[in-house]
Design a protein around this motif. Structure first.
Motif, PDB file in Angstrom:
ATOM      1  N   CYS A   1      40.402  32.280  40.045  1.00 18.89           N
ATOM      2  CA  CYS A   1      40.300  32.730  38.705  1.00 18.89           C
ATOM      3  C   CYS A   1      41.777  32.872  38.409  1.00 18.89           C
ATOM      4  CB  CYS A   1      39.770  34.311  38.841  1.00 18.89           C
ATOM      5  SG  CYS A   1      39.591  35.018  37.351  1.00 18.89           S
ATOM      6  N   GLU A   2      41.886  32.712  37.187  1.00 15.76           N
ATOM      7  CA  GLU A   2      43.310  33.190  36.357  1.00 15.76           C
ATOM      8  C   GLU A   2      43.864  34.377  36.629  1.00 15.76           C
ATOM      9  OE1 GLU A   2      46.012  31.550  35.369  1.00 15.76           O
ATOM     10  OE2 GLU A   2      45.544  29.632  35.686  1.00 15.76           O
ATOM     11  N   LYS A   3      45.125  34.485  36.513  1.00 14.10           N
ATOM     12  CA  LYS A   3      45.770  35.900  36.724  1.00 14.10           C
ATOM     13  C   LYS A   3      45.782  36.326  35.109  1.00 14.10           C
ATOM     14  CE  LYS A   3      48.931  34.059  34.197  1.00 14.10           C
ATOM     15  NZ  LYS A   3      48.862  34.537  32.654  1.00 14.10           N
ATOM     16  N   PRO A   4      45.511  37.754  34.990  1.00 12.05           N
ATOM     17  CA  PRO A   4      45.544  38.629  36.225  1.00 12.05           C
ATOM     18  C   PRO A   4      44.012  38.789  36.336  1.00 12.05           C
ATOM     19  CG  PRO A   4      45.786  39.768  33.990  1.00 12.05           C
ATOM     20  CD  PRO A   4      45.890  38.186  33.573  1.00 12.05           C
ATOM     21  N   ILE A   5      43.923  39.098  37.745  1.00  8.39           N
ATOM     22  CA  ILE A   5      42.349  39.063  37.966  1.00  8.39           C
ATOM     23  C   ILE A   5      41.674  39.858  37.433  1.00  8.39           C
ATOM     24  CG2 ILE A   5      42.480  40.725  39.818  1.00  8.39           C
ATOM     25  CD1 ILE A   5      41.119  37.418  40.367  1.00  8.39           C
ATOM     26  N   GLY A   6      42.125  40.994  36.829  1.00  8.45           N
ATOM     27  CA  GLY A   6      41.176  41.970  35.976  1.00  8.45           C
ATOM     28  C   GLY A   6      42.209  42.665  34.941  1.00  8.45           C
ATOM     29  N   LEU A   7      41.643  43.767  34.528  1.00  9.72           N
ATOM     30  CA  LEU A   7      42.426  44.438  33.534  1.00  9.72           C
ATOM     31  C   LEU A   7      43.097  45.694  33.925  1.00  9.72           C
ATOM     32  CD1 LEU A   7      39.903  44.610  30.554  1.00  9.72           C
ATOM     33  CD2 LEU A   7      41.706  43.047  30.740  1.00  9.72           C
ATOM     34  N   THR A   8      42.352  46.168  35.260  1.00 12.54           N
ATOM     35  CA  THR A   8      42.987  47.169  35.996  1.00 12.54           C
ATOM     36  C   THR A   8      42.603  47.090  37.433  1.00 12.54           C
ATOM     37  OG1 THR A   8      40.927  48.716  36.032  1.00 12.54           O
ATOM     38  CG2 THR A   8      42.652  48.946  34.196  1.00 12.54           C
ATOM     39  N   ALA A   9      43.277  47.962  38.477  1.00 11.76           N
ATOM     40  CA  ALA A   9      42.737  47.634  39.785  1.00 11.76           C
ATOM     41  C   ALA A   9      41.272  47.857  40.127  1.00 11.76           C
ATOM     42  CB  ALA A   9      43.679  48.402  40.681  1.00 11.76           C
ATOM     43  N   GLN A  10      40.892  49.063  39.468  1.00 14.71           N
ATOM     44  CA  GLN A  10      39.547  49.559  39.486  1.00 14.71           C
ATOM     45  C   GLN A  10      38.387  48.496  38.898  1.00 14.71           C
ATOM     46  OE1 GLN A  10      38.525  52.906  37.138  1.00 14.71           O
ATOM     47  NE2 GLN A  10      36.387  53.145  37.999  1.00 14.71           N
ATOM     48  N   ASP A  11      38.978  47.584  37.720  1.00 17.28           N
ATOM     49  CA  ASP A  11      37.975  46.513  37.384  1.00 17.28           C
ATOM     50  C   ASP A  11      38.040  45.517  38.409  1.00 17.28           C
ATOM     51  OD1 ASP A  11      36.748  44.687  35.851  1.00 17.28           O
ATOM     52  OD2 ASP A  11      38.576  43.895  34.892  1.00 17.28           O
ATOM     53  N   ALA A  12      39.182  45.018  39.071  1.00 12.78           N
ATOM     54  CA  ALA A  12      39.426  43.963  40.110  1.00 12.78           C
ATOM     55  C   ALA A  12      38.658  44.555  41.339  1.00 12.78           C
ATOM     56  CB  ALA A  12      40.718  43.790  40.299  1.00 12.78           C
ATOM     57  N   ALA A  13      38.474  45.782  41.550  1.00 10.73           N
ATOM     58  CA  ALA A  13      37.926  46.408  43.002  1.00 10.73           C
ATOM     59  C   ALA A  13      36.542  46.117  43.033  1.00 10.73           C
ATOM     60  CB  ALA A  13      38.073  47.669  43.058  1.00 10.73           C
ATOM     61  N   GLN A  14      35.712  45.425  42.065  1.00  8.69           N
ATOM     62  CA  GLN A  14      34.529  45.042  41.847  1.00  8.69           C
ATOM     63  C   GLN A  14      34.206  43.740  42.811  1.00  8.69           C
ATOM     64  OE1 GLN A  14      32.323  45.202  38.167  1.00  8.69           O
ATOM     65  NE2 GLN A  14      34.481  45.478  37.322  1.00  8.69           N
ATOM     66  N   LEU A  15      35.319  43.125  43.130  1.00  6.64           N
ATOM     67  CA  LEU A  15      35.504  41.665  43.761  1.00  6.64           C
ATOM     68  C   LEU A  15      35.530  42.035  45.068  1.00  6.64           C
ATOM     69  CD1 LEU A  15      37.939  39.876  41.339  1.00  6.64           C
ATOM     70  CD2 LEU A  15      35.220  39.722  41.409  1.00  6.64           C
ATOM     71  N   LEU A  16      35.780  43.198  45.626  1.00  7.17           N
ATOM     72  CA  LEU A  16      36.129  43.597  47.105  1.00  7.17           C
ATOM     73  C   LEU A  16      34.816  43.544  47.868  1.00  7.17           C
ATOM     74  CD1 LEU A  16      38.809  46.222  46.949  1.00  7.17           C
ATOM     75  CD2 LEU A  16      39.110  43.887  47.334  1.00  7.17           C
ATOM     76  N   VAL A  17      33.540  43.498  47.244  1.00  8.01           N
ATOM     77  CA  VAL A  17      32.226  43.785  47.789  1.00  8.01           C
ATOM     78  C   VAL A  17      31.690  42.213  47.862  1.00  8.01           C
ATOM     79  CG1 VAL A  17      32.201  45.961  47.785  1.00  8.01           C
ATOM     80  CG2 VAL A  17      31.263  44.623  45.862  1.00  8.01           C
ATOM     81  N   LEU A  18      32.248  41.201  47.632  1.00 13.31           N
ATOM     82  CA  LEU A  18      31.563  39.942  47.615  1.00 13.31           C
ATOM     83  C   LEU A  18      31.192  39.135  48.779  1.00 13.31           C
ATOM     84  CD1 LEU A  18      33.788  37.945  44.964  1.00 13.31           C
ATOM     85  CD2 LEU A  18      31.523  39.543  44.371  1.00 13.31           C
ATOM     86  N   PRO A  19      30.045  38.585  48.724  1.00 17.54           N
ATOM     87  CA  PRO A  19      29.924  37.839  50.262  1.00 17.54           C
ATOM     88  C   PRO A  19      30.971  37.212  50.902  1.00 17.54           C
ATOM     89  CG  PRO A  19      28.245  37.220  48.564  1.00 17.54           C
ATOM     90  CD  PRO A  19      29.334  38.185  47.747  1.00 17.54           C
ATOM     91  N   ARG A  20      31.040  37.469  52.159  1.00 23.09           N
ATOM     92  CA  ARG A  20      32.242  36.946  52.732  1.00 23.09           C
ATOM     93  C   ARG A  20      32.523  35.200  52.902  1.00 23.09           C
ATOM     94  NH1 ARG A  20      33.659  40.651  58.170  1.00 23.09           N
ATOM     95  NH2 ARG A  20      33.724  42.496  57.056  1.00 23.09           N
ATOM     96  N   ASP A  21      31.323  34.467  52.539  1.00 24.89           N
ATOM     97  CA  ASP A  21      31.389  33.225  52.570  1.00 24.89           C
ATOM     98  C   ASP A  21      31.440  32.641  51.298  1.00 24.89           C
ATOM     99  OD1 ASP A  21      28.892  33.925  51.488  1.00 24.89           O
ATOM    100  OD2 ASP A  21      27.655  32.589  52.166  1.00 24.89           O
ATOM    101  N   ARG A  22      31.733  33.487  50.133  1.00 19.55           N
ATOM    102  CA  ARG A  22      32.272  33.054  49.140  1.00 19.55           C
ATOM    103  C   ARG A  22      33.743  33.555  49.018  1.00 19.55           C
ATOM    104  NH1 ARG A  22      29.036  29.100  47.981  1.00 19.55           N
ATOM    105  NH2 ARG A  22      28.989  29.644  50.253  1.00 19.55           N
ATOM    106  N   LEU A  23      34.579  32.421  48.519  1.00 16.34           N
ATOM    107  CA  LEU A  23      36.021  32.631  48.405  1.00 16.34           C
ATOM    108  C   LEU A  23      36.433  32.642  47.092  1.00 16.34           C
ATOM    109  CD1 LEU A  23      37.460  29.835  50.629  1.00 16.34           C
ATOM    110  CD2 LEU A  23      36.698  32.174  51.515  1.00 16.34           C
TER     111      LEU A  23
END
Length: 332
Positions: free
Chosen positions: A95-117
């Motif tokens: 994904c292009e930078k910045p990953i999101g608009l805020t850290a809270q927005d980007a934090a949604q990506l922290l719970v992704l399946p571990r087998d997806r990079l």
């Protein structure tokens, strides 16, 4: 070696002009599909770039079972939503930078399946000139590195350009300020503890058009930068130690597949007279990034850059915006 098959979301210029050619130069990757909300535009880009498939919607591309990885260069406000959709469809995402608009927005990506990079597309971390700079800092060649100074600017006052639309993540800090932040983290191999920023905003669009910042990494180490979206195009990075400095003359937009020159200088003579040049062989930093990500998908290597790294970068950016409002140092 089986090549990782890539699909590209949108016909954005960074994709068609930089990243897709990088994918096509990469040894372990191939561009197999491109999508646009306008099918004719997707078909035209596919024909021009030699990409086999074109789709008239992002959802159609994500549903293609023959695609392993997605490159997401959409406007900033769509980075997280479309990355989440891609992962839900079973794809890995650059994904292009910045990953999101805020850290809270980007934090949604922290719970992704571990087998997806998922990785934020800071291609500079894969360019040999940056690897050489970090080696010089690590090895003690520069002495004790205490200061990093960066400047990055371009001129764009088009109100229709996504970089000048505040509500979808426009402005200089999100667009290019993220690069000096990554530079400081990459060279110091540490995280800033606090930051302070001075920001000037365009009175018509509201986006930050000139921003300067200091990042305090502790132990007498700091990274300073100025970025602007309304100044003469310029970029440079100086990494300064107690023995020598290391200069990257084209740090962020290094010419694709061309040689570049970096310099070390012990300051023994005035100006640049004591600078020692080193030529870095021709390389495409986008191809290097794509090859590394593709190899990680195939399980051949492990990359240190994932969603947590991207969220950390956003926390620093959030702190800079808090400092703009408070006029004071803000903790990260």
């Amino acid at each position: 070696m089986a090549k990782t098959r890539w699909g590209i979301l949108s016909t954005a210029k960074i994709g068609t002009g930089k990243v897709i050619p990088g994918i096509q130069r990469a040894k372990g990757a191939e561009a197999v599909a491109i999508a646009s909300r306008d099918l004719a535009r997707a078909e035209a880009a596919a024909k021009e770039l030699g990409i086999p498939k074109a789709y008239g919607s992002y959802e159609a591309l994500l549903a293609d079972p023959d695609i392993d990885a997605i490159y997401n260069p959409l406007p900033n406000h769509l980075h997280v939503p479309l990355t989440l959709q891609a992962v839900a469809a079973g794809k890995h995402v650059l994904c292009e930078k910045p990953i999101g608009l805020t850290a809270q927005d980007a934090a949604q990506l922290l719970v992704l399946p571990r087998d997806r990079l998922v990785m934020e597309a800071f291609m500079v971390r894969f360019h040999p000139q940056w690897l050489r700079a970090r080696e010089a800092a690590r090895s003690g060649e520069l002495g004790e590195v205490r200061a990093i100074q960066a400047f990055f600017s371009y001129y764009n006052v088009d109100p229709a350009n996504v970089r000048n639309q505040l509500d979808i993540g426009g402005g200089g800090i999100l667009d290019i300020g993220c690069y000096p932040i990554v530079a400081g983290r990459f060279i110091f191999e540490a995280e800033p503890r606090r930051v302070v920023a001075l920001v000037d905003r365009d009175p018509a669009t509201g986006v930050d058009r000139l921003a300067s910042a200091i990042l305090d990494f502790g132990e007498g180490r700091r990274a300073e930068f100025t970025v602007s979206t309304q100044l003469t195009p310029l970029q440079r990075v100086d990494i300064v130690g107690t023995r020598k400095r290391f200069e990257i003359t084209i740090p962020f937009n290094a010419p694709q597949a061309e040689a570049v020159t970096v310099y070390t200088d012990d300051g023994s003579r005035l100006g640049d007279a004591s600078a020692v040049a080193q030529t870095i062989a021709p390389v495409d930093q986008y191809a290097e990034e794509v090859d590394a990500f593709s190899a990680a998908i195939r399980g051949e290597i492990t990359l240190p850059y994932g969603p947590a790294d991207a969220v950390q970068n956003m926390k620093i950016i959030d702190a800079l915006f808090r400092s703009e409002k408070s006029g004071a140092w803000e903790a990260v």
